[in-house]
Design a protein around this motif. Structure first.
Motif, PDB file in Angstrom:
ATOM      1  N   HIS A   1      37.463  37.141  37.762  1.00  0.00           N
ATOM      2  CA  HIS A   1      38.812  37.499  38.212  1.00  0.00           C
ATOM      3  C   HIS A   1      39.552  36.203  38.547  1.00  0.00           C
ATOM      4  O   HIS A   1      38.946  35.251  39.044  1.00  0.00           O
ATOM      5  CB  HIS A   1      38.689  38.396  39.448  1.00  0.00           C
ATOM      6  N   PRO A   2      40.857  36.150  38.311  1.00  0.00           N
ATOM      7  CA  PRO A   2      41.612  34.920  38.556  1.00  0.00           C
ATOM      8  C   PRO A   2      41.565  34.399  39.995  1.00  0.00           C
ATOM      9  O   PRO A   2      41.738  33.203  40.219  1.00  0.00           O
ATOM     10  CB  PRO A   2      43.049  35.300  38.181  1.00  0.00           C
ATOM     11  N   ASP A   3      41.292  35.258  40.977  1.00  0.00           N
ATOM     12  CA  ASP A   3      41.279  34.790  42.370  1.00  0.00           C
ATOM     13  C   ASP A   3      39.950  34.182  42.808  1.00  0.00           C
ATOM     14  O   ASP A   3      39.828  33.702  43.924  1.00  0.00           O
ATOM     15  CB  ASP A   3      41.687  35.904  43.335  1.00  0.00           C
ATOM     16  N   VAL A   4      38.951  34.176  41.936  1.00  0.00           N
ATOM     17  CA  VAL A   4      37.658  33.593  42.286  1.00  0.00           C
ATOM     18  C   VAL A   4      37.808  32.076  42.372  1.00  0.00           C
ATOM     19  O   VAL A   4      38.289  31.437  41.434  1.00  0.00           O
ATOM     20  CB  VAL A   4      36.571  33.986  41.251  1.00  0.00           C
ATOM     21  N   ALA A   5      37.398  31.510  43.503  1.00  0.00           N
ATOM     22  CA  ALA A   5      37.561  30.069  43.729  1.00  0.00           C
ATOM     23  C   ALA A   5      36.511  29.235  43.006  1.00  0.00           C
ATOM     24  O   ALA A   5      36.738  28.062  42.717  1.00  0.00           O
ATOM     25  CB  ALA A   5      37.502  29.773  45.231  1.00  0.00           C
ATOM     26  N   THR A   6      35.360  29.801  42.707  1.00  0.00           N
ATOM     27  CA  THR A   6      34.282  29.080  42.036  1.00  0.00           C
ATOM     28  C   THR A   6      34.662  28.816  40.586  1.00  0.00           C
ATOM     29  O   THR A   6      35.085  29.724  39.887  1.00  0.00           O
ATOM     30  CB  THR A   6      32.975  29.903  42.104  1.00  0.00           C
TER      31      THR A   6
ATOM     32  N   VAL B   1      37.346  43.130  34.794  1.00  0.00           N
ATOM     33  CA  VAL B   1      37.207  41.830  35.459  1.00  0.00           C
ATOM     34  C   VAL B   1      38.582  41.340  35.916  1.00  0.00           C
ATOM     35  O   VAL B   1      38.728  40.828  37.022  1.00  0.00           O
ATOM     36  CB  VAL B   1      36.518  40.800  34.537  1.00  0.00           C
ATOM     37  N   ALA B   2      39.606  41.533  35.091  1.00  0.00           N
ATOM     38  CA  ALA B   2      40.955  41.065  35.419  1.00  0.00           C
ATOM     39  C   ALA B   2      41.560  41.797  36.611  1.00  0.00           C
ATOM     40  O   ALA B   2      42.398  41.236  37.318  1.00  0.00           O
ATOM     41  CB  ALA B   2      41.872  41.221  34.207  1.00  0.00           C
ATOM     42  N   THR B   3      41.137  43.030  36.851  1.00  0.00           N
ATOM     43  CA  THR B   3      41.772  43.839  37.896  1.00  0.00           C
ATOM     44  C   THR B   3      40.893  44.095  39.121  1.00  0.00           C
ATOM     45  O   THR B   3      41.325  44.786  40.041  1.00  0.00           O
ATOM     46  CB  THR B   3      42.223  45.197  37.317  1.00  0.00           C
ATOM     47  N   THR B   4      39.685  43.539  39.142  1.00  0.00           N
ATOM     48  CA  THR B   4      38.770  43.751  40.267  1.00  0.00           C
ATOM     49  C   THR B   4      38.534  42.429  40.995  1.00  0.00           C
ATOM     50  O   THR B   4      37.897  41.528  40.450  1.00  0.00           O
ATOM     51  CB  THR B   4      37.408  44.313  39.763  1.00  0.00           C
ATOM     52  N   PRO B   5      39.042  42.286  42.223  1.00  0.00           N
ATOM     53  CA  PRO B   5      38.819  41.043  42.967  1.00  0.00           C
ATOM     54  C   PRO B   5      37.328  40.697  43.072  1.00  0.00           C
ATOM     55  O   PRO B   5      36.504  41.569  43.333  1.00  0.00           O
ATOM     56  CB  PRO B   5      39.419  41.340  44.346  1.00  0.00           C
TER      57      PRO B   5
ATOM     58  N   GLN C   1      39.608  34.196  34.126  1.00  0.00           N
ATOM     59  CA  GLN C   1      39.339  32.767  34.044  1.00  0.00           C
ATOM     60  C   GLN C   1      37.917  32.560  33.539  1.00  0.00           C
ATOM     61  O   GLN C   1      37.008  33.344  33.832  1.00  0.00           O
ATOM     62  CB  GLN C   1      39.516  32.097  35.409  1.00  0.00           C
ATOM     63  N   VAL C   2      37.724  31.500  32.770  1.00  0.00           N
ATOM     64  CA  VAL C   2      36.399  31.139  32.274  1.00  0.00           C
ATOM     65  C   VAL C   2      35.711  30.317  33.351  1.00  0.00           C
ATOM     66  O   VAL C   2      36.286  29.400  33.927  1.00  0.00           O
ATOM     67  CB  VAL C   2      36.498  30.346  30.956  1.00  0.00           C
TER      68      VAL C   2
END
Length: 134
Positions: free
Chosen positions: A23-28, A109-113, A129-130
């Motif tokens: 998901h795009p909000d993942v900081a890793t 994946v895109a819509t689940t934090p 995000q990759v």
């Protein structure tokens, strides 16, 4: 005497690379194999940053799932299934979220934090995000 050899269509066709996605909000931004394996085996329930990880996988019979497990996690799909079954039946954990195809994988994946999954290159877009494998 003429000798003719045939290559299987699998050997001739170049398989598309599979990417770990989140998901795009993942900081890793990167995971090593051990951490990725622990997350997909449902032993580690958080990202290294502490955010809850929501795991999405394709069916065990899907060739992309089999390739991802072998190439990126260094395990066979049946080994993951055994780990999931053990946790579910013992009441100590749960199985990952199953999706029917790569389009659903990308959407979920895109819509689940906190989501993590995998996709072939042709299914990648800006909605996920990759995550690099270190």
């Amino acid at each position: 005497m003429v000798c003719i050899t045939f290559m299987s269509t699998t050997a001739m066709a170049r398989e598309a690379p599979i990417f770990l996605v989140a998901h795009p909000d993942v900081a890793t931004r990167g995971l090593n194999t051990d951490t990725a394996r622990a997350i997909f085996a449902m032993r580690q329930r958080t990202w290294p940053s502490g955010q809850a990880a929501r795991v999405f996988v394709l069916n065990n019979n899907d060739s992309v799932h089999a390739r991802f497990a072998k190439e990126h996690l260094a395990v066979y799909p049946h080994q993951l299934q055994l780990a999931w079954d053990r946790m579910v039946f013992s009441g100590t954990g749960q199985a990952p979220n199953l999706v029917r195809d790569q389009e659903e994988m990308r959407e979920r994946v895109a819509t689940t934090p906190g989501a993590i999954g995998y996709l072939e290159r042709e299914y990648l877009d800006d909605s996920v995000q990759v995550i690099s494998m270190e």
